[in-house]
Design an enzyme around this catalytic site. Structure first.
Site, PDB file in Angstrom:
ATOM      1  N   HIS A 253      40.939  47.770  32.080  1.00 35.24           N
ATOM      2  CA  HIS A 253      41.720  48.165  33.258  1.00 35.24           C
ATOM      3  C   HIS A 253      42.955  47.286  33.427  1.00 35.24           C
ATOM      4  CE1 HIS A 253      42.882  49.123  37.346  1.00 35.24           C
ATOM      5  NE2 HIS A 253      42.600  47.874  37.727  1.00 35.24           N
TER       6      HIS A 253
ATOM      7  N   HIS B  40      46.228  40.753  37.894  1.00 32.19           N
ATOM      8  CA  HIS B  40      46.167  41.205  39.287  1.00 32.19           C
ATOM      9  C   HIS B  40      44.781  41.149  39.929  1.00 32.19           C
ATOM     10  CE1 HIS B  40      44.948  45.195  37.700  1.00 32.19           C
ATOM     11  NE2 HIS B  40      44.483  45.419  38.923  1.00 32.19           N
ATOM     12  N   ASP B  41      43.726  41.172  39.155  1.00 27.38           N
ATOM     13  CA  ASP B  41      42.375  41.117  39.722  1.00 27.38           C
ATOM     14  C   ASP B  41      41.672  39.777  39.511  1.00 27.38           C
ATOM     15  OD1 ASP B  41      42.204  43.609  40.959  1.00 27.38           O
ATOM     16  OD2 ASP B  41      41.464  44.614  39.158  1.00 27.38           O
TER      17      ASP B  41
ATOM     18  N   GLU C  21      40.540  37.978  42.863  1.00 24.28           N
ATOM     19  CA  GLU C  21      39.535  38.780  43.571  1.00 24.28           C
ATOM     20  C   GLU C  21      38.206  38.866  42.815  1.00 24.28           C
ATOM     21  OE1 GLU C  21      39.433  43.397  44.864  1.00 24.28           O
ATOM     22  OE2 GLU C  21      41.215  42.285  45.477  1.00 24.28           O
ATOM     23  N   ASP C  22      38.259  38.914  41.480  1.00 26.61           N
ATOM     24  CA  ASP C  22      37.061  39.254  40.708  1.00 26.61           C
ATOM     25  C   ASP C  22      36.567  38.192  39.733  1.00 26.61           C
ATOM     26  OD1 ASP C  22      37.065  41.729  41.955  1.00 26.61           O
ATOM     27  OD2 ASP C  22      38.125  42.732  40.336  1.00 26.61           O
TER      28      ASP C  22
ATOM     29  N   ASP D 294      48.201  50.055  39.318  1.00 26.08           N
ATOM     30  CA  ASP D 294      46.759  49.901  39.544  1.00 26.08           C
ATOM     31  C   ASP D 294      46.158  51.209  40.063  1.00 26.08           C
ATOM     32  OD1 ASP D 294      44.236  48.536  39.932  1.00 26.08           O
ATOM     33  OD2 ASP D 294      44.777  48.248  42.035  1.00 26.08           O
TER      34      ASP D 294
END
Length: 177
Positions: free
Chosen positions: A34, A60-61, A64-65, A121
């Site tokens: 992704h 980008h993640d 957060e992840d 996204d």
């Protein structure tokens, strides 16, 4: 001593290491697919070769992840990349009814790059939707991203193109639903 490679190359390696062992909602596709597709969407589909945007897209993640935080990203990739990644990070400690409006507000104040990455996204998430039941929610997320990006649409050709392509994809998926 050889010159360092493009920033996005180091960002890809960093993101792939951090997302190792994570999977998309289909429980088969590695999550890293992704973030790489989002970066490729920014570059190849939306026509943006800005190094900061490409690095932030693949990262980008990460806040957060993964265990990485703003300081980790800033130390390796610089404050500009870290600010864009932070703008794309939801505060998961908040209840959803507060989290989503706060996230949208942060994106409205963010750089044009962060908005472009958000468009990429949502584009990728809509293309990779694993469940038809999730389509209405995903279309709504796409429309929110389009509304947020509207302010930068005239100033940045990549955002103009991204908005047009995402709106076309949303209309196509909406018709098929």
């Amino acid at each position: 001593m050889s010159a360092p490679g493009p920033l996005w190359q180091d960002a890809v390696s960093f993101a792939l290491r951090l997302h190792a062992g994570q999977f998309r909602s289909d429980c088969v596709t590695p999550y890293a697919a992704h973030v790489v597709r989002v970066m490729m969407t920014v570059r190849d589909l939306f026509g943006c070769d800005d190094e900061t945007a490409l690095a932030a897209a693949v990262l980008h993640d990460t806040i957060e992840d993964t265990p990485a935080d703003y300081d980790d990203i800033a130390a390796i990739f610089g404050d500009e990349v870290a600010r864009d990644v932070a703008a794309l990070t939801k505060d998961m400690r908040l209840p959803e009814s507060v989290r989503e409006p706060a996230y949208d507000d942060a994106l409205r104040r963010a750089s044009w790059r962060a908005k472009l990455i958000k468009l990429a996204d949502t584009y990728d998430n809509l293309c990779d939707l694993s469940s038809p039941a999730k389509l209405p929610n995903m279309i709504e997320r796409c429309r929110r991203a389009l509304a947020i990006a509207e302010i930068d649409r005239r100033e940045h050709p990549a955002i103009e193109l991204a908005c047009r392509l995402l709106a076309d994809l949303v209309a196509e998926r909406d018709r098929r639903a």
